[in-house]
Motif scaffolding. Structure first.
Motif, mmCIF file in Angstrom:
data_model
loop_
_atom_site.group_PDB
_atom_site.id
_atom_site.type_symbol
_atom_site.label_atom_id
_atom_site.label_comp_id
_atom_site.label_asym_id
_atom_site.label_seq_id
_atom_site.Cartn_x
_atom_site.Cartn_y
_atom_site.Cartn_z
ATOM 1 N N LEU A 31 -8.194 55.333 67.101
ATOM 2 C CA LEU A 31 -6.980 56.160 67.062
ATOM 3 C C LEU A 31 -5.930 55.628 68.047
ATOM 4 C CD1 LEU A 31 -8.551 59.748 66.791
ATOM 5 C CD2 LEU A 31 -7.177 58.571 65.049
ATOM 6 N N ARG A 32 -6.411 55.167 69.198
ATOM 7 C CA ARG A 32 -5.491 54.598 70.198
ATOM 8 C C ARG A 32 -4.817 53.333 69.649
ATOM 9 N NH1 ARG A 32 -4.987 50.708 73.568
ATOM 10 N NH2 ARG A 32 -6.982 49.784 72.939
ATOM 11 N N ILE A 33 -5.604 52.508 68.910
ATOM 12 C CA ILE A 33 -5.035 51.292 68.306
ATOM 13 C C ILE A 33 -4.018 51.660 67.235
ATOM 14 C CG2 ILE A 33 -5.543 49.228 66.950
ATOM 15 C CD1 ILE A 33 -8.276 49.134 68.360
ATOM 16 N N TYR A 34 -4.339 52.687 66.395
ATOM 17 C CA TYR A 34 -3.380 53.131 65.371
ATOM 18 C C TYR A 34 -2.077 53.596 66.024
ATOM 19 C CZ TYR A 34 -6.812 52.994 61.576
ATOM 20 O OH TYR A 34 -7.712 52.575 60.616
ATOM 21 N N ASP A 35 -2.233 54.324 67.130
ATOM 22 C CA ASP A 35 -1.034 54.810 67.841
ATOM 23 C C ASP A 35 -0.196 53.626 68.364
ATOM 24 O OD1 ASP A 35 0.671 56.755 69.221
ATOM 25 O OD2 ASP A 35 -0.272 55.999 71.047
ATOM 26 N N GLY A 36 -0.901 52.611 68.904
ATOM 27 C CA GLY A 36 -0.183 51.435 69.408
ATOM 28 C C GLY A 36 0.540 50.694 68.297
ATOM 29 N N ILE A 37 -0.149 50.535 67.129
ATOM 30 C CA ILE A 37 0.483 49.841 65.995
ATOM 31 C C ILE A 37 1.681 50.643 65.499
ATOM 32 C CG2 ILE A 37 0.160 49.066 63.620
ATOM 33 C CD1 ILE A 37 -2.771 48.491 64.337
ATOM 34 N N TYR A 38 1.515 51.999 65.443
ATOM 35 C CA TYR A 38 2.657 52.833 65.033
ATOM 36 C C TYR A 38 3.858 52.605 65.962
ATOM 37 C CZ TYR A 38 5.765 56.817 65.158
ATOM 38 O OH TYR A 38 6.900 57.580 65.175
ATOM 39 N N ASN A 39 3.622 52.598 67.262
ATOM 40 C CA ASN A 39 4.718 52.418 68.228
ATOM 41 C C ASN A 39 5.423 51.070 68.050
ATOM 42 O OD1 ASN A 39 4.522 54.921 69.546
ATOM 43 N ND2 ASN A 39 2.786 54.192 70.781
ATOM 44 N N GLU A 40 4.653 50.044 67.699
ATOM 45 C CA GLU A 40 5.254 48.738 67.485
ATOM 46 C C GLU A 40 6.085 48.710 66.195
ATOM 47 O OE1 GLU A 40 5.263 46.282 69.624
ATOM 48 O OE2 GLU A 40 3.961 47.381 71.006
ATOM 49 N N TYR A 41 5.584 49.473 65.181
ATOM 50 C CA TYR A 41 6.292 49.511 63.897
ATOM 51 C C TYR A 41 7.438 50.526 63.863
ATOM 52 C CZ TYR A 41 3.343 46.491 60.975
ATOM 53 O OH TYR A 41 2.714 45.417 60.398
ATOM 54 N N HIS A 42 7.440 51.456 64.820
ATOM 55 C CA HIS A 42 8.335 52.610 64.769
ATOM 56 C C HIS A 42 9.793 52.210 64.471
ATOM 57 C CE1 HIS A 42 9.938 56.482 66.927
ATOM 58 N NE2 HIS A 42 10.337 56.391 65.672
#
Length: 545
Positions: A63-74
């Motif tokens: 979940l932490r990795i998904y959150d990080g990827i989301y932040n990069e894609y945001h």
């Protein structure tokens, strides 16, 4: 005087700011040209994060990795950010992880807000009101609502609803500021927003924004938004050079970060359009802004960017019409000049025919004049040389005349003294003594030396190159030279021969020698000559003027 100095300083500051903005435009053009490189670097970083997902078994870590990827894609790609927001939300709900469930709902709401889906975003956030917001997410919750109502109020045309959304924006801004105190840069930025929109103090707002810019790295989204807010403050104060400068900085940061969900490049283009700037550059910026909006898949950004296209077309059409009008005038002038050129060419051809005839005549006359001038130059050179020689000879003759007068004066004085001597001897009846004195036919050695030295000086002054010329007639090794500045007897003999005295007896009388001595000297020097037969004739030809 102070007003003049202030005006000069203001002008210098304006010129400096203009030069700085020109440099910033060049930097912006450079990063725009290389924007693909920044995007590729960002996507490469995200790809590395994705590789860790299959190897991660821990749900919380995934979940932490998904959150990080989301932040990069945001702010890079809307669809990809939404994919990982949904994946994270599904996984968090399945795992009954309340923190990540609320976090990914906030993420989805933020994406809906930026894409113009305000009702969808509001509905998502409204569901969160049914459950208590975790303390760790209160800041994110209020910040998301602040941005939702910011976007909603900006894109609402109805004044009644616009005011409602604006008040809600300010309400959530107050709440968010209270929760941001442990985030210094975020706090300063939000305080700037508070001072600008709530307190109405642009001075204090600008101070807070500048604090953010001083502390935040220049490749982050927060730095970009602080730059944009700073530009708005300078625009309020009508400091348009600084406004333009911070707009450009915002665009540079958005491209480097990279942020595809942005208005900065579009705003720079709009500024150029509004101030008669570089239209071609503005067109390029709008095109890039549209490409970024398509890449991010943001419907609102695409619409905003394409709004300027009709204006671009109109401006280019105006320029094209102006150029066409100039071309028509230029064409008319060209036709007139062409006709005038044909007439002038006919006249020129006719005149050239006459000029060629006259030119040939002038060439022939010039050739004759050149020949005559050459001959005249040679004659003038010879005449000049003769004149110089005559002047030199005249000078020598003047010197000889002076020497002659000096000798005559001395011998006149000597005769007067001799006359007095004779008279005195006769008066005292010393006839025998007088007879003995006068019977001597020889001059004293002093008289002879005086005469010969005077002769040497006069001759060498008249013929300074005589000795060099005489030595050239002699065989090598037999050269004659002066002795103590005076000529020897053999030099004096041939000096007299040069003067035209040929008889040895006459030469002997002049040099106080016997004819035999003179003959011996002549024979001895002739024996050393290169051509004995013509030696004395050659001597007489020396030093001819």
């Amino acid at each position: 005087m102070k007003d003049i100095i202030s005006l000069i300083l203001l002008c210098m500051a304006a010129l400096s700011a203009h030069a700085d903005n020109a440099a910033l435009y060049e930097q912006l053009d450079n990063v725009v040209a290389n924007r693909a490189t920044y995007t590729k670097k960002k996507e490469s970083y995200i790809a590395q994060m994705k590789k860790a997902i299959p190897q991660t078994t821990d749900i919380n870590e995934r979940l932490r990795i998904y959150d990080g990827i989301y932040n990069e894609y945001h702010f890079l790609r809307f669809d990809s950010a939404m994919v990982y927001a949904k994946k994270g939300l599904e996984m968090a709900e399945a795992a009954h992880n309340n923190y990540y469930t609320q976090l990914f709902i906030l993420h989805k709401a933020a994406l809906f807000s930026s894409s113009g889906l305000y009702s969808e975003a509001y509905n998502l956030l409204d569901k969160l009101d049914d459950r208590p917001i975790l303390p760790d997410l209160e800041y994110e919750y209020n910040l998301t609502l602040y941005w939702l109502y910011t976007y909603w109020s900006d894109y609402t045309t109805d004044s009644e609803y616009r005011g409602i959304y604006w008040e809600k924006k300010l309400d959530y801004l107050r709440r968010t500021v209270k929760l941001a105190k442990n985030r210094p840069n975020d706090y300063n930025y939000l305080m700037g927003e508070y001072e600008m929109y709530v307190a109405g103090s642009h001075d204090k707002a600008l101070q807070y924004y500048l604090k953010v810019l001083a502390a935040e790295p220049n490749d982050t989204r927060l730095y970009s938004t602080a730059c944009f807010a700073t530009a708005c403050c300078y625009k309020y104060y009508k400091q348009y050079d600084k406004y333009e400068s911070y707009l450009i900085r915002t665009a540079i940061t958005d491209i480097i970060t990279p942020v595809k969900e942005n208005l900065s490049l579009y705003t720079v283009a709009d500024w150029l359009f509004s101030n008669d700037g570089d239209i071609k550059r503005a067109e390029n910026y709008v095109s890039v802004s549209i490409e970024d909006a398509k890449f991010y898949n943001n419907r609102l950004r695409i619409i905003s960017s394409t709004d300027k296209l009709p204006e671009i077309v109109a401006r280019f059409k105006d320029k094209l019409n102006a150029k066409n009008e100039k071309l028509r005038w230029a064409l008319g002038a060209g036709v007139f000049l062409f006709l005038a050129l044909i007439i002038a060419a006919g006249l020129i051809v006719r005149q050239n025919g006459l000029l060629n005839k006259r030119r040939k005549q002038i060439v022939r006359q010039n050739d004759m004049l050149v020949g005559l001038n050459g001959e005249l130059s040679v004659l003038n050179g010879q005449l000049r040389q003769r004149n110089e020689n005559l002047v030199d000879v005249n000078q020598h003759r003047e010197n000889l005349a002076k020497l002659y007068i000096d000798l005559c004066s001395k011998y006149i004085d000597r005769l007067n003294n001799y006359q007095k001597f004779v008279v005195r001897k006769i008066k005292v009846n010393q006839i025998n003594d007088l007879l003995s004195t006068t019977s001597s036919s020889r001059l004293t050695e002093a008289d002879a030396a005086t005469f010969l030295n005077g002769f040497d000086k006069a001759f060498l002054d008249l013929y300074p190159t005589f000795i060099e010329g005489l030595n050239e007639l002699l065989l090598p090794g037999n050269e004659v030279k002066l002795k103590d500045g005076n000529m020897s007897t053999e030099l004096r003999i041939f000096a007299l021969i040069r003067l035209g005295v040929k008889d040895s007896s006459e030469i002997a009388n002049l040099l106080f020698c016997t004819p035999r001595t003179i003959y011996n000297y002549r024979s001895a020097l002739k024996a050393k000559a290169k051509d004995r037969e013509s030696f004395e004739d050659d001597v007489r030809k020396l030093c001819m003027v």
